[in-house]
Design an enzyme around this catalytic site. Sequence first.
Site, PDB file in Angstrom:
ATOM      1  N   ASP A   1     -16.339 -27.410   6.382  1.00  0.00           N
ATOM      2  CA  ASP A   1     -17.530 -28.268   6.425  1.00  0.00           C
ATOM      3  C   ASP A   1     -17.091 -29.700   6.170  1.00  0.00           C
ATOM      4  OD1 ASP A   1     -19.420 -26.165   6.808  1.00  0.00           O
ATOM      5  OD2 ASP A   1     -19.120 -25.589   4.726  1.00  0.00           O
TER       6      ASP A   1
ATOM      7  N   ASP B   1     -12.926 -30.355  14.263  1.00  0.00           N
ATOM      8  CA  ASP B   1     -13.522 -31.063  15.409  1.00  0.00           C
ATOM      9  C   ASP B   1     -14.031 -32.431  14.944  1.00  0.00           C
ATOM     10  OD1 ASP B   1     -15.511 -29.720  13.743  1.00  0.00           O
ATOM     11  OD2 ASP B   1     -16.921 -30.732  15.079  1.00  0.00           O
TER      12      ASP B   1
ATOM     13  N   TYR C   1     -14.485 -18.829  15.311  1.00  0.00           N
ATOM     14  CA  TYR C   1     -15.866 -18.807  15.808  1.00  0.00           C
ATOM     15  C   TYR C   1     -16.396 -20.233  16.003  1.00  0.00           C
ATOM     16  CZ  TYR C   1     -20.907 -18.008  15.715  1.00  0.00           C
ATOM     17  OH  TYR C   1     -22.244 -18.005  16.012  1.00  0.00           O
TER      18      TYR C   1
HETATM   19  C1  LIG Z   1     -17.899 -24.518   9.365  1.00  0.00           C
HETATM   20  S1  LIG Z   1     -17.559 -22.975   8.661  1.00  0.00           S
HETATM   21  C2  LIG Z   1     -15.991 -22.550   9.406  1.00  0.00           C
HETATM   22  C3  LIG Z   1     -15.679 -21.101   9.300  1.00  0.00           C
HETATM   23  C4  LIG Z   1     -14.374 -20.684   9.997  1.00  0.00           C
HETATM   24  N1  LIG Z   1     -13.217 -21.314   9.384  1.00  0.00           N
HETATM   25  C5  LIG Z   1     -14.429 -21.024  11.459  1.00  0.00           C
HETATM   26  O1  LIG Z   1     -13.715 -21.956  11.867  1.00  0.00           O
HETATM   27  O2  LIG Z   1     -15.169 -20.355  12.189  1.00  0.00           O
HETATM   28  C6  LIG Z   1     -17.085 -23.427   7.015  1.00  0.00           C
HETATM   29  C7  LIG Z   1     -16.898 -22.214   6.110  1.00  0.00           C
HETATM   30  O3  LIG Z   1     -16.412 -22.668   4.870  1.00  0.00           O
HETATM   31  C8  LIG Z   1     -17.092 -21.976   3.834  1.00  0.00           C
HETATM   32  N2  LIG Z   1     -17.040 -22.874   2.661  1.00  0.00           N
HETATM   33  C9  LIG Z   1     -17.329 -24.194   2.624  1.00  0.00           C
HETATM   34  N3  LIG Z   1     -17.128 -24.692   1.399  1.00  0.00           N
HETATM   35  C10 LIG Z   1     -16.691 -23.642   0.638  1.00  0.00           C
HETATM   36  C11 LIG Z   1     -16.304 -23.504  -0.720  1.00  0.00           C
HETATM   37  N4  LIG Z   1     -16.291 -24.552  -1.558  1.00  0.00           N
HETATM   38  N5  LIG Z   1     -15.911 -22.291  -1.146  1.00  0.00           N
HETATM   39  C12 LIG Z   1     -15.906 -21.229  -0.315  1.00  0.00           C
HETATM   40  N6  LIG Z   1     -16.266 -21.291   0.983  1.00  0.00           N
HETATM   41  C13 LIG Z   1     -16.642 -22.483   1.454  1.00  0.00           C
HETATM   42  C14 LIG Z   1     -18.464 -21.697   4.366  1.00  0.00           C
HETATM   43  O4  LIG Z   1     -19.062 -20.588   3.733  1.00  0.00           O
HETATM   44  C15 LIG Z   1     -18.163 -21.433   5.850  1.00  0.00           C
HETATM   45  O5  LIG Z   1     -17.948 -20.064   6.122  1.00  0.00           O
END
Ligand SMILES: C[S@@+](CC[C@H](N)C(=O)[O-])C[C@H]1O[C@@H](n2cnc3c(N)ncnc32)[C@H](O)[C@@H]1O
Length: 225
Positions: free
Chosen positions: A125, A159, A206
């Site tokens: 994120d 991205d 994904y």
């Molecule tokens: C934008 S998604 C990307 C998921 C995967 N890496 C992908 O590219 O499809 C960001 C992921 O990071 C996890 N995430 C963000 N901050 C986090 C944190 N501090 N601890 C654990 N998970 C976190 C969210 O739950 C989410 O599944």
Amino acid sequence: MGHRKLKKFAEVESFSNVFQTHLFPEDGKVFPLKGNWKEDYFKNDNPITIELGCGRGEYTVGLARLFPQRNFIGMDIKGARIWKGAKAAIEENLPNVAFVRNRIDFIETYFTQGEINDIWIPFPDPYPGKAQKRLVAPPFIKRYRNIAPKGALVHLKTDNQELYEYALEQVNEHHYPLLCSSDNVYSDAERLGAERFRLLTEIQTYYEKLFLTIGSKIHYVEFSI
Ligand SMILES: C[S@@+](CC[C@H](N)C(=O)[O-])C[C@H]1O[C@@H](n2cnc3c(N)ncnc32)[C@H](O)[C@@H]1O
């Protein structure tokens, strides 16, 4: 939460390759695999790579298929997402895969100094306007340094132009050795080199697939900490 998500959430509880014990170190409790992942879980002495914010765990499972002589752990707070990678690893009998469900902020609860060899962060994120929450911000690098040896590699794939630039600024400001960067991975084969290009393009997450569909450029930064 929808019915399917709830079902996955319940099912993931029973998976032998998923750990979601939430411990509070201030209670004096220690996660039993902390310092013991190789001996007690993987049953080998192979290096461990961690995928942070792993979502469905495409890098964890994809790298585990390519490198049976290494171990891989995905970490994310979302159990219903982890379900997908954990299920695939069980169905494919991949002994070199595990997942931890918790916030990355608590990563030191699960691993001891030097236990993790390198770190993948695919499409985290971007937290616009909240730099300290970014997974390459100083508070997180400090945590990674407590679980990885000096010189451990961090691979960031994103991205997001602002996050890409922020990562490069961090590299500059903190003098992290920069091994490689690309503003557009898919058109940078020569600069990335064959092995790196393969890992960056053959494994797609994904979120990456979504971003590629809308024509986003994929950026990459590799540095050591
Ligand atoms: C934008 S998604 C990307 C998921 C995967 N890496 C992908 O590219 O499809 C960001 C992921 O990071 C996890 N995430 C963000 N901050 C986090 C944190 N501090 N601890 C654990 N998970 C976190 C969210 O739950 C989410 O599944």
